[in-house]
Design a protein around this motif. Structure first.
Motif, PDB file in Angstrom:
ATOM      1  N   ALA A 143     -52.181 -39.603 -87.796  1.00  0.00           N
ATOM      2  CA  ALA A 143     -51.489 -38.962 -88.908  1.00  0.00           C
ATOM      3  C   ALA A 143     -52.344 -39.067 -90.162  1.00  0.00           C
ATOM      4  O   ALA A 143     -53.067 -40.042 -90.359  1.00  0.00           O
ATOM      5  N   SER A 160     -52.053 -37.721 -94.421  1.00  0.00           N
ATOM      6  CA  SER A 160     -51.409 -36.898 -95.439  1.00  0.00           C
ATOM      7  C   SER A 160     -52.206 -36.961 -96.725  1.00  0.00           C
ATOM      8  O   SER A 160     -52.975 -37.899 -96.955  1.00  0.00           O
ATOM      9  N   PRO A 217     -47.966 -34.234 -95.627  1.00  0.00           N
ATOM     10  CA  PRO A 217     -48.595 -34.451 -94.323  1.00  0.00           C
ATOM     11  C   PRO A 217     -49.489 -33.267 -93.924  1.00  0.00           C
ATOM     12  O   PRO A 217     -49.086 -32.111 -94.022  1.00  0.00           O
ATOM     13  N   ARG A 230     -49.770 -34.656 -88.112  1.00  0.00           N
ATOM     14  CA  ARG A 230     -48.734 -35.604 -87.712  1.00  0.00           C
ATOM     15  C   ARG A 230     -48.752 -35.804 -86.212  1.00  0.00           C
ATOM     16  O   ARG A 230     -48.794 -34.821 -85.468  1.00  0.00           O
ATOM     17  N   ASP A 231     -48.742 -37.060 -85.787  1.00  0.00           N
ATOM     18  CA  ASP A 231     -48.492 -37.395 -84.399  1.00  0.00           C
ATOM     19  C   ASP A 231     -49.381 -36.599 -83.417  1.00  0.00           C
ATOM     20  O   ASP A 231     -48.901 -36.003 -82.472  1.00  0.00           O
ATOM     21  N   GLU A 239     -48.762 -30.150 -86.844  1.00  0.00           N
ATOM     22  CA  GLU A 239     -48.373 -30.708 -85.554  1.00  0.00           C
ATOM     23  C   GLU A 239     -48.911 -29.864 -84.407  1.00  0.00           C
ATOM     24  O   GLU A 239     -49.095 -28.659 -84.549  1.00  0.00           O
TER      25      GLU A 239
END
Lengths: 258, 275
Positions: free
Chosen positions: B30, B32, B37, B40-41, B246
Motif C-alpha cells: 500500500a 498513499s 491512497p 491498496r492491497d 486496486e
C-alpha cells in the motif's frame, strides 16, 4: 491441482471435461447474462478425434476456448494429461496454463493473430525454440511443414500480415503442428483452404492421431470431419430462459480439482 | 550456500529450491500520498521468464506500483521480496542502501517512459551504456567500448554514433539507447513504464519488435506498465488490471483480454478502437 496418476493406462483419456458451465455477464450492456454452456462432459483418449457438432452459436468455439484456458468457465473441470498427471485448467495458476500450452496443448484458432513484422518461418519455428530445440533444427522442421502446406519458399521470410486468408491459416496450422503436442484443439482448421491443402491438413491430423494425440475439433466441412473424427459430440446452447447455475466460489473450484 | 545460511536469511524458505520460488513476490503493498491512497492491497508473484503487464487508465496507480516495487519509492505497508542470485528471497526495503543500489544497477533495469529520465543527456551514447558496466567492475576500455558497440547494434542503433550525445538522437533512438543501457549488465528483471508511450506508431512498432525479441532471447522477466492493451497482448504473459489503486482483475493475458470478468476490464477492452 494434480493427483498421483502413476497408474494411468496408455489408453486413459488425455482430455477430460466434467460438468463445464460457461456464461458471459456483459457489464457494459446492462449486465445481461448469456448462458453458453451448461453441463458439458467430454472424454478424449489417445488417438481419438472428437468433432464438436451443432449449429452456429451453439457454443462449439466456446468449448475449445475453455479447453485452452482462453475463456474462464464458471464451474466444472477441464483435465488435461500433462507430464503424466491430470491437471485441471479451471482455476489453475497462469504459469501452469502457460506450461501446459507450451508442452502439451496445441490450438489452431480460426484466424491467425498476426504478430506484426515477424517472418513466417520464424513464427512457425518459435514454439519449438521455446521448447529448447536448436534454432537450426526448429527451422528445418518448420520448413518441412511450410513445404507440405504449399507456402512458396519466397514467402518464408515475409511477415504473414499481407498474406491471403488461406495462406495465413496455413501458417497458423504449421505453427501448431510443428510441435508434436499430445492434445490438439482445432477450430475449423480447413475453413479457407483449397482441396489440396485440405487434404494435407487431413493427413496432418491423421498423423497426429497415429502418434497418439487426442484431438478435439470443429469441422464444418463434412468430408474433413468424416476423414478425421472418431467420435461426435453435440453441443447445444442451454435454454435461454433456464436459470443458469450460480457462479461457484473458489473453494468449490478447489474441490473440483483433482 | 549452506542450509544454515539459507535458514538465517529467510526462515520460511529453508530448503525450498530456487526453481520453486518466484523472482519477485509482492504482498499487500500500500502507498498513499498525503492520505490519498495510490495503491491498496496489491499482491502478486512474478516468476522467472514471465512478463507481467499492469494496465489501467491514468491515475489508476500503475506507475506508483512500479516505482514501489522497483525501490524508487518507499511503500507505506507491505512486503516486496526478490530472489537474489544466491537463491535467497530478500525483502528489498530491508536491504542496505548499498545493497539496493547494487541490485538496481546490476540485476534490475528500469526503462522510463521519457528516455531523458533514464539517460545522461550530456555524455556520449557509449558512456551511457558503459556506465552500468563500470558499476559492476568492468575496467578494460577496449572491452567496454566493444560491448557498447555490440549493444548499439543489438538495439539497431548505428554504432558509428557511439560518441554522439543522446541530445542529438530522435525520441525512438533515445528509447533504444535507454534499453541498451539497461540490458548491458544482463539484468534478470526489468521494469518498464510505458516504454513506447511517447513514440509515433511506426517507431513504436519497431521498438515493440525489438523488446519482444530481446525478452525472449535473454529470458528476461519484466513488469510492464502500459495503458495500451495491444502492447500488453504482444509482450506479456499475464495482465493485472488496476482501477483506483486496486487490482480488480488478474489472469493470463489472452484470457483477460478475450473474456474479461470485471466491469472495468470489460469497459477497457470494449473501448479499443478497431483499425
Amino acid at each position: 491441482m494434480t493427483g498421483d496418476m502413476s497408474d494411468l493406462k496408455p489408453t486413459a483419456p488425455i482430455i477430460q471435461v466434467r460438468n463445464l458451465h460457461k456464461s458471459f455477464t456483459l457489464h457494459t450492456q446492462g449486465g445481461i447474462k448469456l448462458d453458453v454452456l451448461s453441463s458439458t462432459d467430454l472424454s478424449v483418449a489417445p488417438g481419438d478425434c472428437v468433432a464438436l457438432m451443432g449449429p452456429s452459436g451453439a457454443g462449439k468455439s466456446t468449448v475449445l476456448r475453455c479447453l485452452y484456458g482462453n475463456y474462464l468457465p464458471q464451474s466444472g473441470a477441464v483435465l488435461i494429461r500433462h507430464k503424466g498427471r491430470m491437471t485441471n485448467l479451471v482455476g489453475a495458476e497462469p504459469r501452469v496454463v502457460l506450461a501446459l500450452r507450451r508442452e502439451t496443448l496445441g490450438y489452431v484458432s480460426q484466424f491467425l493473430r498476426v504478430i506484426p513484422r515477424i517472418a513466417s518461418i520464424d513464427l512457425v519455428s518459435e514454439p519449438l525454440i521455446t521448447l529448447g530445440v536448436e534454432p537450426e533444427a526448429a527451422r528445418e522442421k518448420a520448413a518441412t511443414l511450410l513445404t507440405r502446406l504449399r507456402i512458396p519458399t519466397r514467402h518464408w521470410d515475409l511477415a504473414p500480415a499481407t498474406f491471403s486468408g488461406g495462406e495465413q491459416q496455413r501458417i497458423n496450422i504449421a505453427r501448431t503442428m510443428v510441435v508434436d503436442y499430445p492434445a490438439l484443439l482445432l477450430d475449423e482448421p480447413t475453413a479457407s483452404l483449397d482441396a489440396d491443402n485440405r487434404q494435407t491438413v487431413i493427413e496432418l491430423i491423421l498423423e497426429a492421431r497415429d502418434r497418439g494425440a487426442a484431438v478435439v475439433g470443429i469441422f464444418h466441412d463434412e468430408e474433413v470431419r468424416d476423414a478425421v473424427c472418431t467420435h461426435r459430440h453435440h453441443v447445444a446452447a442451454p435454454d435461454g430462459n433456464r436459470d443458469a447455475p450460480d457462479t461457484v466460489d473458489s473453494e468449490d473450484r478447489q474441490d473440483l480439482a483433482i | 550456500m549452506t542450509q544454515t545460511d539459507r535458514t538465517r536469511a529467510h526462515m520460511s524458505q529453508a530448503g525450498t529450491p530456487a526453481s520453486e520460488l518466484p523472482l519477485l513476490r509482492v504482498t499487500e503493498l500500500a502507498k498513499s500520498y498525503g492520505g490519498l491512497p495510490a495503491c491498496r492491497d496489491v499482491s502478486f508473484d512474478l516468476w522467472p521468464g514471465e512478463i507481467l503487464a499492469v494496465v489501467g487508465e491514468s491515475g489508476s496507480g500503475k506507475t506508483t506500483l512500479l516505482k514501489c516495487i522497483s525501490a524508487l519509492l518507499s511503500c507505506d505497508t507491505g512486503q516486496i521480496e526478490y530472489l537474489m542470485r544466491d537463491g535467497v528471497m530478500r525483502d528489498i526495503h530491508a536491504l542496505s542502501e548499498a545493497e539496493r543500489r547494487f541490485l538496481m544497477r546490476t540485476d534490475w533495469g528500469f526503462v522510463h517512459q521519457n528516455p531523458r529520465e533514464g539517460l545522461r543527456m550530456r555524455v556520449s551514447a557509449g558512456a551511457n551504456i558503459a556506465e552500468r558496466m563500470i558499476a559492476v567492475g568492468a575496467r578494460n576500455y577496449g572491452k567496454i567500448r566493444g560491448a557498447a558497440e555490440n549493444w548499439m547494434d543489438r538495439v539497431e542503433l548505428d554504432s558509428a554514433r557511439l560518441d554522439h550525445q543522446p541530445n542529438t538522437f530522435s525520441g525512438g533512438m533515445q528509447q533504444r539507447l535507454q534499453i541498451a543501457r539497461n540490458l548491458v549488465t544482463h539484468p534478470r528483471l526489468v521494469f518498464m513504464d510505458e516504454p513506447t508511450g511517447g513514440l509515433d506508431v511506426s517507431v513504436q512498432a519497431r521498438l515493440l519488435d525489438l523488446l519482444r525479441s530481446l525478452v525472449t532471447k535473454l529470458q528476461l522477466s519484466a513488469v510492464l506498465v502500459t495503458h495500451d492493451l495491444a502492447v500488453a497482448r504482444l509482450l506479456s504473459h499475464r495482465i493485472m488490471v488496476m482501477q483506483g489503486g486496486e487490482v480488480v482483475e488478474t489472469g493470463l493475458t489472452d484470457q483477460v483480454l478475450d473474456d474479461p470478468q470485471h466491469p472495468y476490464s470489460q469497459m477497457l477492452v470494449s473501448s479499443i478502437l478497431p483499425v
